[in-house]
Write an enzyme that holds these catalytic residues in place. Structure first.
Site, PDB file in Angstrom:
ATOM      1  CB  SER A 168       3.498  -7.165  -9.841  1.00  0.00           C
ATOM      2  OG  SER A 168       4.245  -6.656  -8.780  1.00  0.00           O
ATOM      3  CE  LYS A 171       4.207 -12.518  -8.938  1.00  0.00           C
ATOM      4  NZ  LYS A 171       3.570 -11.195  -8.887  1.00  0.00           N
ATOM      5  CB  SER A 214       6.417  -8.989  -7.640  1.00  0.00           C
ATOM      6  OG  SER A 214       5.043  -9.126  -7.910  1.00  0.00           O
TER       7      SER A 214
END
Ligand code: GLN
Length: 496
Positions: free
Chosen positions: A181, A82, A157
């Site tokens: 997330s 990420k 996210s």
């Protein structure tokens, strides 16, 4: 050749194949990079694909294998990070324009440990700006699409890492979980998402959102992979003051011990809550029945204050973010506005132009709740709720070894469906936020489909007891034998 390619196999299987000489790390990197080429123009899971570096790192792992080095299980496995985790010399954006251009001079500990163990970086994944969001639509670089249905969101996210793992664009992904997330996108994309105990994985090199809640977590296609990946990156790190003192242990060791005798509590108020899709409720109930048939003792549990955790989260997380994001002032990092008369204007214009709407909303909420006169009523109250949530878990864990329920109230929703209604969006995390509050470990595993979209089953454990969470998740996963694949991959298979 596409579906059924190397990149579709679980990491622990691939590790075995590489050791047995049935595949090389270079073959595997090639397979993953081909898949990215085939599907990422539709998914947009990556902000940066590090193809050349991936090939080099894979070749280097192959050299070490051929030299007979005894390498850990992560060696040669392609990983997507990420884009809130720093990577030395590689652009890192946090899904925001305000960091542009930022080339970190240091590696996050999680990536440094993987790199040292011979893992292969395939790229940096798309995410909501500064990890604020539940759909990936808050990325400054455009949304990610869900491989199960391209009109739906992958969750957020960490949507890019979840979609990449679901689509074979990476074998493993790292994400972060501040309010859900890792687990919520795992649930929406039909993969396994593990959020370990707070402090289990170092936050060093994680671009901060809300430091007291930020956790690094894993996205994989199997529970065994989650255990192997966690074992590689967990453990004390002197560079993170909140890091747990213990070294990493082998979290895959007790995976096959089953659930016989485990006391499992079902969070009934979550299953009964309005807004939980009937298909989600049904799949989760079926999962609970399976655990009981496998020998667990199952009973009703209650987390009476968990409902308030959501409101408290939207005070504490913005409060921390307003402080963490104060550093992006146009002077020290990244983006700077073109013209400003003085430093005040420079600061205002840089932040006004550089941050997206959701980030601004959080900074304003946080600043407000911390301001004199409101502090006690908002931030102070929210901290009290946090204590009540922690107590709820403590009491529940006196009776139970594990708690279970849905990961998210719904399956993947349509792009744009909730963007105009922040409150509806915030509700996506109602079942994940409580374990971030309490710092306790939790996992989401796929437990079937509802109208063709994956449903996540959440298993929550006691502080530092990842081993029991993983063991129960593995038992349920084996029993469920969930083998559905995103239609996108079936299409590739058909045309291969
Ligand atoms: N969706 C939640 C939020 O928007 C959680 C985000 C996260 O865990 N990083 O804040």
């Amino acid at each position: 050749m596409s579906a059924g390619s190397l990149c579709d196999l679980p990491g622990h299987v691939l590790a075995g194949m590489i050791r047995a000489g049935e595949a090389t790390a270079s073959d595997l990197a090639g397979s993953v990079l081909r898949r990215i080429q085939e599907v990422d123009d539709r998914l947009h899971a990556f902000l940066l694909v590090t193809s050349e570096m991936a090939r080099e790192q894979a070749a280097a792992a192959d050299v070490r294998f051929r030299a007979g080095e005894d390498l850990p299980g992560v060696a040669g496995i392609p990983v997507a990070l990420k884009d809130v985790l720093t990577t030395r010399g590689i652009r890192t954006t946090a899904g925001s324009k305000i960091l542009e251009p930022y080339i970190p001079p240091y590696d996050s500990t999680a990536w440094a440990r993987l790199k040292a163990a011979g893992a292969v970086l395939v790229g940096k994944t798309n995410c909501d700006e500064f990890a604020m969001g539940s759909s990936n639509e808050n990325s400054a670089f455009g949304p990610v699409r869900n491989p199960w249905n391209l009109d739906t969101v992958p969750g957020g996210s960490s949507g890019g890492s979840a979609a990449a793992v679901a689509a074979g664009e990476a074998v493993w992904g790292l994400g972060t979980d501040t309010g859900g997330s890792v687990r919520q996108p795992a649930s929406l994309c039909g993969v396994v998402g593990l959020k370990p105990t707070y402090g289990r994985i170092s936050r060093y090199g994680l671009i901060a959102f809300a430091s007291s809640l930020d956790h690094v977590g894993t996205l994989t296609r199997t529970v065994r992979d989650a255990a192997v990946l966690l074992s590689a990156i967990a453990g004390h790190d002197p560079l993170d003051a909140t890091s747990l003192p213990e070294p990493a242990s082998d979290y895959a060791r007790a995976l096959d011990d089953g659930v016989r005798g485990l006391r499992i509590g079902v969070v009934e108020e979550w299953l009964a809550m309005d807004g939980v899709q009937p298909g989600v409720r049904d799949r989760v109930r079926e999962g609970i029945d399976r655990l009981e048939r496998l020998g667990a003792s199952v009973d009703s549990a209650t987390l009476p204050h968990a409902d308030y955790a959501l409101s408290a989260y939207y005070l504490i997380a913005p409060a921390e973010c307003s402080s963490n994001l104060a550093r992006y002032d146009g002077v020290r990092y990244g983006y700077r506005t073109q013209e400003a008369r003085d430093s005040v204007e420079l600061n205002k214009k840089t932040r006004g132009e550089g941050f997206g709407d959701e980030v601004k909303r959080r900074i304003m909420l946080g600043t407000y709740s911390l301001s004199a006169g409101y502090y006690d009523a908002y931030y102070g109250q929210a901290q009290k709720v946090r204590t009540l949530v922690i107590r709820d878990y403590q009491e529940a864990f006196e009776r139970f070894d594990l708690l279970v329920g849905p990961t998210s109230p719904t399956t993947a929703f349509r792009l744009g469906e909730k963007t105009e209604d922040p409150l509806a969006m915030y509700l996506s995390d109602v079942f994940t936020i409580p374990s971030d509050r309490s710092g306790t470990p939790a996992i989401s595993i796929p437990c079937g489909l509802s109208d063709g979209l994956p449903v996540g089953f959440q298993i929550m454990g006691k502080l530092t007891d990842e081993a029991t969470v993983l063991r129960a998740a593995h038992a349920l996963e084996q029993d469920l034998a969930f083998s559905a694949r995103p239609p996108l991959l079936e299409e590739l298979g058909a045309s291969a």
